[in-house]
Design an enzyme around this catalytic site. Structure first.
Site, PDB file in Angstrom:
ATOM      1  CE  LYS A 267      -4.488   0.707   0.156  1.00  0.00           C
ATOM      2  NZ  LYS A 267      -5.504  -0.209  -0.362  1.00  0.00           N
TER       3      LYS A 267
HETATM    4  P1  NAD Z   1     -13.023   7.400  -2.790  1.00  0.00           P
HETATM    5  O1  NAD Z   1     -12.026   8.434  -2.428  1.00  0.00           O
HETATM    6  O2  NAD Z   1     -13.432   7.251  -4.216  1.00  0.00           O
HETATM    7  O3  NAD Z   1     -14.355   7.582  -1.913  1.00  0.00           O
HETATM    8  C1  NAD Z   1     -14.350   7.675  -0.524  1.00  0.00           C
HETATM    9  C2  NAD Z   1     -15.729   8.114  -0.067  1.00  0.00           C
HETATM   10  O4  NAD Z   1     -15.769   8.133   1.365  1.00  0.00           O
HETATM   11  C3  NAD Z   1     -16.088   9.539  -0.505  1.00  0.00           C
HETATM   12  O5  NAD Z   1     -17.467   9.565  -0.842  1.00  0.00           O
HETATM   13  C4  NAD Z   1     -15.836  10.371   0.738  1.00  0.00           C
HETATM   14  O6  NAD Z   1     -16.588  11.572   0.773  1.00  0.00           O
HETATM   15  C5  NAD Z   1     -16.283   9.378   1.791  1.00  0.00           C
HETATM   16  N1  NAD Z   1     -15.761   9.704   3.133  1.00  0.00           N
HETATM   17  C6  NAD Z   1     -14.548  10.188   3.460  1.00  0.00           C
HETATM   18  N2  NAD Z   1     -14.471  10.375   4.783  1.00  0.00           N
HETATM   19  C7  NAD Z   1     -15.655   9.980   5.282  1.00  0.00           C
HETATM   20  C8  NAD Z   1     -16.197   9.943   6.590  1.00  0.00           C
HETATM   21  N3  NAD Z   1     -15.482  10.363   7.649  1.00  0.00           N
HETATM   22  N4  NAD Z   1     -17.461   9.473   6.733  1.00  0.00           N
HETATM   23  C9  NAD Z   1     -18.170   9.056   5.674  1.00  0.00           C
HETATM   24  N5  NAD Z   1     -17.719   9.086   4.425  1.00  0.00           N
HETATM   25  C10 NAD Z   1     -16.483   9.551   4.233  1.00  0.00           C
HETATM   26  O7  NAD Z   1     -12.413   6.016  -2.224  1.00  0.00           O
HETATM   27  P2  NAD Z   1     -12.777   4.542  -2.673  1.00  0.00           P
HETATM   28  O8  NAD Z   1     -11.787   4.120  -3.682  1.00  0.00           O
HETATM   29  O9  NAD Z   1     -14.251   4.455  -2.945  1.00  0.00           O
HETATM   30  O10 NAD Z   1     -12.432   3.735  -1.333  1.00  0.00           O
HETATM   31  C11 NAD Z   1     -13.394   3.585  -0.273  1.00  0.00           C
HETATM   32  C12 NAD Z   1     -12.961   2.435   0.637  1.00  0.00           C
HETATM   33  O11 NAD Z   1     -12.873   1.234  -0.151  1.00  0.00           O
HETATM   34  C13 NAD Z   1     -11.579   2.600   1.269  1.00  0.00           C
HETATM   35  O12 NAD Z   1     -11.582   2.009   2.538  1.00  0.00           O
HETATM   36  C14 NAD Z   1     -10.668   1.816   0.344  1.00  0.00           C
HETATM   37  O13 NAD Z   1      -9.482   1.389   0.983  1.00  0.00           O
HETATM   38  C15 NAD Z   1     -11.589   0.653   0.001  1.00  0.00           C
HETATM   39  N6  NAD Z   1     -11.226  -0.058  -1.239  1.00  0.00           N
HETATM   40  C16 NAD Z   1     -11.151   0.612  -2.435  1.00  0.00           C
HETATM   41  C17 NAD Z   1     -10.813  -0.101  -3.572  1.00  0.00           C
HETATM   42  C18 NAD Z   1     -10.785   0.561  -4.934  1.00  0.00           C
HETATM   43  O14 NAD Z   1     -10.627  -0.169  -5.931  1.00  0.00           O
HETATM   44  N7  NAD Z   1     -10.931   1.863  -5.051  1.00  0.00           N
HETATM   45  C19 NAD Z   1     -10.536  -1.482  -3.492  1.00  0.00           C
HETATM   46  C20 NAD Z   1     -10.637  -2.117  -2.256  1.00  0.00           C
HETATM   47  C21 NAD Z   1     -10.993  -1.399  -1.136  1.00  0.00           C
END
Ligand code: NAD
Length: 436
Positions: free
Chosen positions: A125
């Site tokens: 990461k």
């Molecule tokens: P992103 O940046 O596209 O979206 C994150 C979302 O969370 C946004 O809508 C943001 O406003 C919201 N957010 C931020 N702080 C917050 C809070 N305190 N309370 C509520 N909402 C809040 O990120 P993403 O890629 O969608 O990732 C989201 C989660 O999924 C993370 O934990 C990430 O590690 C996990 N994840 C992502 C992927 C991927 O392919 N992008 C893969 C596996 C896991």
């Protein structure tokens, strides 16, 4: 024998002191989960000690020229948790809360996730401590290019292949790919995944994590004997993962009753008009509050909404001992990494609320990233249907294996998933032996 065991364990508990830099709540959560699974597996201490800490960590400073001519220095990280099963794979996060401990926890979870789903990768990461929303597009590009140049020695299609995570997207991946390619003098699409299609990206990568979460929501509902028709869903986080889960489950016919972002959420028990919400929020750049399609709620209220399925898809440690007793869902499907603390895990288990754990539920992203890497290396591309069928086959097989293991060992889905993943990594360590 028993005394010996306890002494060893006490030494081991002091282990984070070996790396005081890692003392962070998210890292403690990842290690506590690992310790619990390793204990249940009666895992050899020699391998256990090694797997509790990352294999390699790189800290870099990123001097970035701002639009007003000033220079700001940002902290950047890349952590490789374990390389025993192949090159490392893991996202890059841009967030103001990023530190070495959080990134190390996320790298560890990637190791178990890749092993659980049978991908030939170890976990990594990376991240930069920055609020990406506070930067202009050109500042973001300069920061990304300098970060990629600083972690260049760690990267390579056979070494470590980044992908998007919170705060990063396909454009950021294109800049990483270009920076790496400029350094070596030729195009290397296989250096990152989650890129635009024009530079070697894969069909289906953008919504792969959300699609996997949606597929396993249906699997879990079926396994629990709950009819998906009429089931409702509340989703915390409306970024890449959360909005894809909402769109796909809405298309299938589930009722998405609540969604949120960092500012708060909207709730409508009749179901939110998800296609309109996506159009106005992502394309029209209206805020959730401006949409006026439901009641305004806080993120805490979203988590305790009455719903069939709760999908945390934002940050870690959102479901805690404080709110777990108030959750009113039947199923939690973890789109985010590490959204549930251990104390909350215990409370939900006692309450009979099943959790589809992060390393399984959100593995769709890394599965399709694997497809993207394979396609880039072989320079032969698959169509969308190929991608979705292969994703479905790998992720549902991993679900079934985890479900069967949980039943056979009379344990939770989280423990079963961790034990499966950890055992595959331990097996690789046993086969390779300790160097030198
Ligand atoms: P992103 O940046 O596209 O979206 C994150 C979302 O969370 C946004 O809508 C943001 O406003 C919201 N957010 C931020 N702080 C917050 C809070 N305190 N309370 C509520 N909402 C809040 O990120 P993403 O890629 O969608 O990732 C989201 C989660 O999924 C993370 O934990 C990430 O590690 C996990 N994840 C992502 C992927 C991927 O392919 N992008 C893969 C596996 C896991």
């Amino acid at each position: 024998m028993k005394t010996h065991f306890i002494e060893e364990r006490e030494t081991s508990m002091a282990c984070p002191a070996v790396f005081p830099e890692l003392d962070d709540p998210t890292f403690r959560l990842a290690v506590a989960q690992f310790d619990k699974a390793a204990e249940a597996m009666q895992m050899d201490w020699k391998i256990r000690e090694r797997l509790r800490v990352p294999q390699r960590s790189l800290i870099v400073s990123i001097p970035t020229r701002m639009d007003d001519g000033s220079v700001k220095v940002f902290a950047g990280y890349r952590v490789q948790h374990d390389l025993a099963r192949g090159p490392c794979k893991g996202g890059i996060r841009y967030h103001f809360d990023v530190n070495l401990g959080t990134i190390s926890a996320l790298a560890m979870w990637m190791t178990w996730k890749c092993a659980l789903t049978g991908l030939p990768f170890g976990g990594a990461k990376g991240g930069v401590r920055v609020d990406p929303n506070a930067l202009s597009q050109s500042e973001l590009e300069r920061l990304t290019r300098r970060y990629a140049a600083e972690i260049f020695p760690f990267l390579g299609p056979d070494k470590d292949i980044p992908a998007p995570d919170i705060g990063t997207n396909a454009q950021v991946m294109a800049w990483v790919m270009d920076t790496y390619s400029q350094q070596v003098g030729f195009s290397v699409p296989s250096i990152v995944t989650g890129k635009p299609l024009s530079v070697g990206g894969s069909f289906g990568r953008e919504d792969a994590t959300g699609r996997g979460v949606a597929m396993l929501t249906l699997e879990a509902l079926r396994a629990c004997g709950i009819n998906s028709e009429g089931s409702s869903v509340a989703i915390q986080g409306f970024g890449n993962v959360g909005s894809a889960v909402a769109r796909i489950l809405d298309e299938i016919g589930l009722r998405v009753v609540a969604i949120s972002d960092a500012t708060g959420g909207i709730y409508n028990p009749k179901g939110l008009p998800i296609p309109d919400v996506i159009r106005h929020y992502h394309e029209g750049e209206e805020t959730l509050r401006e949409l006026k399609v439901g009641d305004w709620i806080t993120n805490d209220e979203l988590l305790t909404t009455e719903t069939t399925v709760l999908v945390p898809a934002a940050l870690s440690e959102q479901i805690t001992a404080n709110n777990a007793p108030s959750l009113r869902c039947r199923l939690v499907v973890e789109g985010a990494n590490g959204p549930t603390t251990q104390a909350a895990d215990d409370i939900l288990e006692e309450r009979g609320i099943m959790i589809v754990p992060d390393i399984l539920a959100n593995s769709g992203g890394v599965i399709v990233s694997y497809f993207e890497w394979v396609q880039d290396i072989q320079r032969f591309f698959w169509n969308r249907q190929d991608i979705q069928e292969r994703l479905q086959s790998i992720i549902t097989e991993a679900f079934q294996r985890t479900w069967d293991c949980a039943k056979a060992k009379n344990t939770t889905m989280r423990m079963a998933a961790l034990m499966n993943g950890i055992e595959a990594v331990a097996e690789a360590h046993r086969a390779r032996g300790l160097y030198p």
